[in-house]
Design a protein around this motif. Structure first.
Motif: not given
Length: 225
Positions: A138-143, A197-201, A223-225
């Motif tokens: 999840l961190q990598e996708i957000q990045r 699970r997802v929102q915190p990232f 959606r990425k904030k």
């Protein structure tokens, strides 16, 4: 009893590994059978939530046998497919070659994406294994997502109606971990779990149900904030 349960889940994991690796040539047939023919419709529901082709390159994680890569290319998208299994990569490449379609396919793990930050307007994943909810993934996708980029995950398919075949398939989904033990077709509990699970990232999260023949596809849009 605990030993038997542990052995069962070990067998399930081994079976899935075979399906994604040495027996990957059976994947298309198996997916069609266990979905009562709705698999491709379930998969294509992800296309309802991606930006226009001119937005940029779409990254598909766990591209499998390449069918969604073909769908994306035929709709005019630039794409990159990413998968841990080299077996799936070879099948997907053959499918693309037969249609004279060009797409970059990369082998690797979703927890470590070899791409620059902020380059993709959308990342698509269909029917992923548990890797998708691992913090590193999840961190990598957000990045790698652009600002306001979107992660789209087709989580599962839900059968409409009833009948013995549907009952057997639901039972198979349960005993192989594809349904929670108390699954009744409702999404409230699943939605709560996914959001937690997802929102915190760094995502704004919602779930959508999309109609397919005799079934619904359950789609996560983050959606990425």
């Amino acid at each position: 009893m605990r030993w038997l349960i542990d052995q069962w889940w070990r067998l399930v994991r081994f079976g899935f590994r075979l399906l994604y690796y040495e027996l990957s040539f059976t994947y298309d047939i198996v997916s069609k059978v266990v979905s009562l023919g709705a698999w491709r419709c379930w998969q294509r529901t992800s296309l309802d939530f991606i930006p226009a082709p001119n937005a940029g390159t779409i990254l598909e994680l766990a591209h499998g046998t390449g069918d969604l890569q073909i769908d994306l290319k035929e709709r005019g998208y630039a794409t990159i497919g990413f998968d841990l299994s080299p077996y799936m990569g070879r099948i997907a490449q053959r499918k693309l070659n037969r249609r004279d379609l060009q797409s970059k396919l990369v082998n690797g793990a979703g927890q470590s994406l070899p791409f620059a930050s902020g380059v993709f307007p959308a990342v698509i994943v269909t029917f992923p294994t548990s890797f998708i909810f691992q913090p590193a993934t999840l961190q990598e996708i957000q990045r790698v997502l652009q600002d306001d980029g979107v992660l789209i995950v087709v989580l599962s398919g839900l059968f409409d109606g009833s009948g013995p075949l549907r009952a057997v398939l639901e039972w198979l989904y349960r005993i192989t971990g594809q349904r929670s033990p108390d699954f009744d077709g409702a999404t409230a509990n699943l939605e709560t779990e996914v959001v937690e699970r997802v929102q915190p990232f760094g995502y704004e999260v919602r779930l959508e149900q999309v109609q397919c023949p005799r079934s619904l596809a359950l789609v996560l849009i983050a959606r990425k904030k």
